[in-house]
Scaffold this active site. Structure first.
Site, PDB file in Angstrom:
ATOM      1  N   TYR A  69       8.472   0.745 -16.352  1.00  0.00           N
ATOM      2  CA  TYR A  69       7.460   0.856 -15.288  1.00  0.00           C
ATOM      3  C   TYR A  69       6.389  -0.213 -15.431  1.00  0.00           C
ATOM      4  CZ  TYR A  69       9.260   4.834 -12.818  1.00  0.00           C
ATOM      5  OH  TYR A  69      10.061   5.630 -12.031  1.00  0.00           O
ATOM      6  N   ARG A  72       7.523  -3.447 -13.979  1.00  0.00           N
ATOM      7  CA  ARG A  72       7.461  -3.406 -12.502  1.00  0.00           C
ATOM      8  C   ARG A  72       6.008  -3.491 -12.048  1.00  0.00           C
ATOM      9  NH1 ARG A  72      10.316   1.804 -10.623  1.00  0.00           N
ATOM     10  NH2 ARG A  72       9.772   1.016  -8.573  1.00  0.00           N
ATOM     11  N   GLN A 107       6.987   5.066   1.073  1.00  0.00           N
ATOM     12  CA  GLN A 107       7.671   5.525  -0.141  1.00  0.00           C
ATOM     13  C   GLN A 107       7.449   4.500  -1.260  1.00  0.00           C
ATOM     14  OE1 GLN A 107      11.813   7.316   1.008  1.00  0.00           O
ATOM     15  NE2 GLN A 107      11.332   5.686   2.472  1.00  0.00           N
ATOM     16  N   HIS A 125       5.148   8.645  -2.654  1.00  0.00           N
ATOM     17  CA  HIS A 125       5.727   8.637  -4.006  1.00  0.00           C
ATOM     18  C   HIS A 125       4.760   8.090  -5.044  1.00  0.00           C
ATOM     19  CE1 HIS A 125      10.012   8.656  -2.096  1.00  0.00           C
ATOM     20  NE2 HIS A 125       9.394   9.805  -1.984  1.00  0.00           N
ATOM     21  N   THR A 196      14.139   1.415   4.849  1.00  0.00           N
ATOM     22  CA  THR A 196      14.488   2.521   3.961  1.00  0.00           C
ATOM     23  C   THR A 196      15.922   2.964   4.216  1.00  0.00           C
ATOM     24  OG1 THR A 196      13.916   4.773   3.239  1.00  0.00           O
ATOM     25  CG2 THR A 196      13.498   4.232   5.556  1.00  0.00           C
ATOM     26  N   ASN A 221      16.040  -1.969   9.940  1.00  0.00           N
ATOM     27  CA  ASN A 221      16.584  -1.959   8.587  1.00  0.00           C
ATOM     28  C   ASN A 221      17.681  -3.010   8.466  1.00  0.00           C
ATOM     29  OD1 ASN A 221      16.143  -0.365   6.076  1.00  0.00           O
ATOM     30  ND2 ASN A 221      18.382  -0.179   6.217  1.00  0.00           N
TER      31      ASN A 221
END
Ligand code: OAD
Length: 254
Positions: A69, A72, A107, A125, A196, A221
């Site tokens: 994490y 990122r 998200q 999220h 998404t 998308n």
């Protein structure tokens, strides 16, 4: 996207009273942020994100999970919003200045919408930029440089750790984010699903909910998704190219 589709979507946007946009990792892809389900790049290509983004993984191996994490987190500090993010911030300004309401549900955990100027962003999220104490829940935003110690100790409670303030698989979404999303979806007349794969709920269910309440739904998308055949307009394309075209056509010369 053909010109008829572009005109129809732009017309629906110009006339909308309440717009909701749901974004996913595809919107940040053109900023250089790897999407979730595309092949992962660099150091972590041997790890399955589904096995890293869980409370069990953190419990079993907090060092690996926090290193993944943090790598990122550091990366999102080095990238910048792309034209898709900028177009959504402009869309919000235009809709609101015409007296309409606008809600951006994301998200994504990279805060690129905020850096592009979007306001009132609902982070379904959580955010990778913020970390929280495993014992007290108190939050901290570490500096852009990599953390020094893994797993990071919490400054708020001896023996506790810091974890990213994101939703892991099996965890509940933040209650206030879900409430804000439910309110916005229940009252919108135009819903965009952008970048998404539409496979993770509850976010993946919002388009159908909006449509059931009479809203028109637009999907933008790169690839086909389970949503694609159920929406009013399904556009195959890159958000960084399509969104600016839609905003430009909707308010050209306005
Ligand atoms: P995914 O990686 O599942 O899907 C990204 C989608 O973006 C794909 O359908 C691509 O076709 C599309 N895409 C890629 N580049 C694009 C571009 N430049 N323009 C437009 N579309 C593009 O990511 P999400 O759908 O965001 O949740 O994943 C949803 C959730 O699954 C994530 O928030 C994460 C993951 O589990 C948690 O971690 C809780």
């Amino acid at each position: 996207m053909n010109d008829r589709q572009l005109s129809e979507i732009a017309g629906a946007l110009r006339g909308a009273r309440s717009v909701v946009v749901l974004t996913g990792a595809g919107v940040s892809a053109e900023s250089g942020v790897p999407t979730f389900r595309d092949a992962m790049d660099g150091l972590w290509k041997d790890f399955d994100p589904m096995k890293l983004a869980t409370p069990e993984a953190f419990e079993a191996d907090p060092e690996t999970v926090t290193r993944w994490y943090d790598s990122r987190r550091v990366r999102v500090h080095t990238v910048k919003p792309n034209p898709g993010h900028m177009a959504l911030a402009e869309m919000e300004r235009r809709v609101r200045s015409a007296g309409g309401s606008f809600t951006l549900l994301t998200q994504n955990v990279d805060r690129l919408h905020h850096r592009a100027g979007s306001t009132g962003v609902v982070e379904l999220h959580g955010s990778i930029v913020v970390w929280r104490c495993t014992r007290t829940g108190r939050k901290v935003e570490p500096p852009p440089e990599p953390l020094e110690k893994f797993p990071p100790e919490s400054p708020f409670a001896p023996g506790a750790l810091l974890r990213p303030d994101v939703v892991w698989f099996g965890e509940m979404l933040p209650a206030e984010a879900v409430a804000a999303a439910d309110r916005a979806v229940a009252s919108c007349d135009l819903f965009f699903s952008v970048g998404t794969s539409a496979v993770v709920y509850p976010a993946a269910g919002y388009a159908a909910l909006a449509s059931a309440r009479g809203a028109k739904v637009v999907e933008i998308n790169r690839d086909e998704t389970p949503l694609s055949r159920d929406v009013d307009w399904s556009v195959r394309g890159l958000s960084g190219e399509v969104l600016p075209q839609v905003v430009e056509r909707a308010w050209a010369g306005a």
